[in-house]
Enzyme design. Structure first.
Site, PDB file in Angstrom:
ATOM      1  N   LYS A   9     -14.587  22.578 -17.755  1.00 47.02           N
ATOM      2  CA  LYS A   9     -14.707  22.527 -16.156  1.00 47.02           C
ATOM      3  C   LYS A   9     -16.464  22.311 -16.046  1.00 47.02           C
ATOM      4  CE  LYS A   9     -11.036  24.802 -14.553  1.00 47.02           C
ATOM      5  NZ  LYS A   9     -10.052  26.634 -13.782  1.00 47.02           N
ATOM      6  N   TYR A  49      -5.078  19.557  -8.701  1.00 44.23           N
ATOM      7  CA  TYR A  49      -4.838  21.320  -8.617  1.00 44.23           C
ATOM      8  C   TYR A  49      -3.650  21.449  -7.534  1.00 44.23           C
ATOM      9  CZ  TYR A  49      -7.992  23.016 -11.867  1.00 44.23           C
ATOM     10  OH  TYR A  49      -9.023  23.916 -12.747  1.00 44.23           O
ATOM     11  N   PHE A  57      -8.140  29.940  -2.077  1.00 42.70           N
ATOM     12  CA  PHE A  57      -9.527  29.009  -2.503  1.00 42.70           C
ATOM     13  C   PHE A  57      -9.703  28.066  -2.719  1.00 42.70           C
ATOM     14  CE2 PHE A  57      -6.176  31.035  -5.982  1.00 42.70           C
ATOM     15  CZ  PHE A  57      -6.064  30.053  -6.747  1.00 42.70           C
ATOM     16  N   ARG A  85      -3.275  28.062 -24.355  1.00 41.33           N
ATOM     17  CA  ARG A  85      -3.894  28.973 -23.389  1.00 41.33           C
ATOM     18  C   ARG A  85      -4.294  30.585 -23.415  1.00 41.33           C
ATOM     19  NH1 ARG A  85      -3.308  28.250 -17.763  1.00 41.33           N
ATOM     20  NH2 ARG A  85      -2.184  30.021 -17.491  1.00 41.33           N
ATOM     21  N   THR A  91      -7.111  33.751 -16.907  1.00 44.27           N
ATOM     22  CA  THR A  91      -7.242  33.078 -15.262  1.00 44.27           C
ATOM     23  C   THR A  91      -9.310  33.474 -15.219  1.00 44.27           C
ATOM     24  OG1 THR A  91      -5.410  32.283 -14.634  1.00 44.27           O
ATOM     25  CG2 THR A  91      -6.828  31.963 -12.917  1.00 44.27           C
ATOM     26  N   ARG A 102     -12.500  32.352 -22.204  1.00 39.92           N
ATOM     27  CA  ARG A 102     -13.425  33.091 -21.002  1.00 39.92           C
ATOM     28  C   ARG A 102     -14.108  34.171 -21.654  1.00 39.92           C
ATOM     29  NH1 ARG A 102      -7.802  30.421 -17.484  1.00 39.92           N
ATOM     30  NH2 ARG A 102      -8.547  29.035 -17.097  1.00 39.92           N
ATOM     31  N   ASN A 112     -14.876  29.236 -14.104  1.00 41.24           N
ATOM     32  CA  ASN A 112     -14.356  30.224 -15.831  1.00 41.24           C
ATOM     33  C   ASN A 112     -13.683  29.376 -16.697  1.00 41.24           C
ATOM     34  OD1 ASN A 112     -11.795  28.839 -14.850  1.00 41.24           O
ATOM     35  ND2 ASN A 112     -10.765  30.593 -14.232  1.00 41.24           N
ATOM     36  N   HIS A 115      -9.664  24.675 -18.285  1.00 43.89           N
ATOM     37  CA  HIS A 115      -8.749  24.259 -17.717  1.00 43.89           C
ATOM     38  C   HIS A 115      -8.053  24.022 -18.661  1.00 43.89           C
ATOM     39  CE1 HIS A 115      -5.243  22.879 -15.916  1.00 43.89           C
ATOM     40  NE2 HIS A 115      -4.669  21.899 -16.677  1.00 43.89           N
ATOM     41  N   GLU A 126      -0.377  16.103 -16.565  1.00 37.70           N
ATOM     42  CA  GLU A 126      -1.776  16.705 -16.418  1.00 37.70           C
ATOM     43  C   GLU A 126      -1.854  14.706 -17.945  1.00 37.70           C
ATOM     44  OE1 GLU A 126      -2.401  19.980 -17.567  1.00 37.70           O
ATOM     45  OE2 GLU A 126      -1.923  21.039 -14.954  1.00 37.70           O
TER      46      GLU A 126
HETATM   47  P1  ATP Z   1      -6.773  26.540 -14.575  1.00 38.90           P
HETATM   48  O1  ATP Z   1      -5.197  25.585 -14.419  1.00 38.90           O
HETATM   49  O2  ATP Z   1      -7.555  25.894 -14.287  1.00 38.90           O
HETATM   50  O3  ATP Z   1      -6.492  26.794 -16.328  1.00 38.90           O
HETATM   51  P2  ATP Z   1      -5.475  28.918 -14.721  1.00 38.90           P
HETATM   52  O4  ATP Z   1      -3.850  28.141 -15.275  1.00 38.90           O
HETATM   53  O5  ATP Z   1      -5.166  30.482 -15.648  1.00 38.90           O
HETATM   54  O6  ATP Z   1      -6.248  27.804 -14.314  1.00 38.90           O
HETATM   55  P3  ATP Z   1      -4.694  28.749 -12.022  1.00 38.90           P
HETATM   56  O7  ATP Z   1      -3.555  29.653 -11.498  1.00 38.90           O
HETATM   57  O8  ATP Z   1      -4.002  27.661 -12.329  1.00 38.90           O
HETATM   58  O9  ATP Z   1      -5.439  28.921 -13.350  1.00 38.90           O
HETATM   59  O10 ATP Z   1      -5.686  27.887 -10.936  1.00 38.90           O
HETATM   60  C1  ATP Z   1      -6.736  27.148 -11.965  1.00 38.90           C
HETATM   61  C2  ATP Z   1      -8.054  27.737 -11.269  1.00 38.90           C
HETATM   62  O11 ATP Z   1      -8.432  28.089  -9.466  1.00 38.90           O
HETATM   63  C3  ATP Z   1      -8.644  29.282 -11.511  1.00 38.90           C
HETATM   64  O12 ATP Z   1      -8.402  28.437 -13.190  1.00 38.90           O
HETATM   65  C4  ATP Z   1      -9.908  29.820 -11.135  1.00 38.90           C
HETATM   66  O13 ATP Z   1     -11.086  28.741 -11.636  1.00 38.90           O
HETATM   67  C5  ATP Z   1      -9.526  28.923  -9.739  1.00 38.90           C
HETATM   68  N1  ATP Z   1      -8.598  30.159  -8.950  1.00 38.90           N
HETATM   69  C6  ATP Z   1      -7.897  31.084  -9.072  1.00 38.90           C
HETATM   70  N2  ATP Z   1      -7.512  32.111  -8.084  1.00 38.90           N
HETATM   71  C7  ATP Z   1      -8.886  32.561  -7.989  1.00 38.90           C
HETATM   72  C8  ATP Z   1      -9.251  33.103  -7.148  1.00 38.90           C
HETATM   73  N3  ATP Z   1      -8.442  33.968  -6.779  1.00 38.90           N
HETATM   74  N4  ATP Z   1     -10.417  33.048  -7.013  1.00 38.90           N
HETATM   75  C9  ATP Z   1     -11.276  32.178  -6.722  1.00 38.90           C
HETATM   76  N5  ATP Z   1     -10.451  30.918  -7.589  1.00 38.90           N
HETATM   77  C10 ATP Z   1      -9.321  30.992  -8.236  1.00 38.90           C
HETATM   78 MG    MG Z   2      -3.718  26.692 -13.925  1.00 37.59          MG
END
Ligand code: ATP
Ligand code: MG
Length: 137
Positions: A9, A49, A57, A85, A91, A102, A112, A115, A126
């Site tokens: 990111k 996304y 968010f 992962r 996350t 992370r 974070n 992705h 994707e």
């Molecule tokens: P990614 O899809 O980016 O790999 P992830 O699968 O671990 O992350 P997701 O639930 O898909 O988590 O959320 C996507 C992204 O949205 C997170 O990586 C984070 O940057 C952001 N995000 C998730 N939860 C929150 C939250 N509660 N507040 C702010 N940002 C959030």
């Molecule tokens: Mg995700």
């Protein structure tokens, strides 16, 4: 062989973590099958996304992803989606174990660093979105 989509990111790129991240995936034994530096627009980030569009968010997440260049990658190997992962960590960096990307390099869920696809099915979607020409090989 299984493939996954990994994206460094904007904060990860700005902080110079691209090499470290590639190194962790390489040392684990995965194979780099595609990589490019990209600056994506709002529409593209919203598509990536899309599953999170109802989340409170979502708007700030999209702003974050379009705030600077990202490094998009395809990695291949046995169980690369699930293991990838694990290498990335939880996350929310407050909950990511030390030793994960992370866990070692982030403190904010909204910044974070990286992705990773969460399922084989989503990895396919994707990769099709980010690499319309597919992986190498
Ligand atoms: P990614 O899809 O980016 O790999 P992830 O699968 O671990 O992350 P997701 O639930 O898909 O988590 O959320 C996507 C992204 O949205 C997170 O990586 C984070 O940057 C952001 N995000 C998730 N939860 C929150 C939250 N509660 N507040 C702010 N940002 C959030
Ligand atoms: Mg995700």
């Amino acid at each position: 062989m299984e493939h996954t989509f990994i994206m460094v990111k904007p904060d990860g790129v700005q902080r110079g973590l691209v090499g470290e991240i590639i190194s962790r995936f390489e040392k684990k034994g995965f194979y780099l099958k595609g990589m490019k530096l990209m600056k994506v627009d709002r529409k593209f980030a919203e598509k990536h996304y899309a599953d999170l569009s109802a989340k409170p968010f979502f708007k700030s997440l999209v702003e974050y992803i379009i705030s600077g260049p990202v490094v998009a990658m395809i990695w291949a190997g046995k169980n690369v989606v699930t293991t990838g992962r694990k290498i990335i960590g939880a996350t929310n960096p407050s909950e990511s174990a030390p030793g994960t990307i992370r866990g070692d390099f982030a403190v904010e869920v909204g910044r974070n660093v990286i992705h990773g696809s969460d399922s084989v099915e989503n990895a396919k979607k994707e990769i099709a979105l980010w690499f319309p020409d597919g992986a190498v090989n």
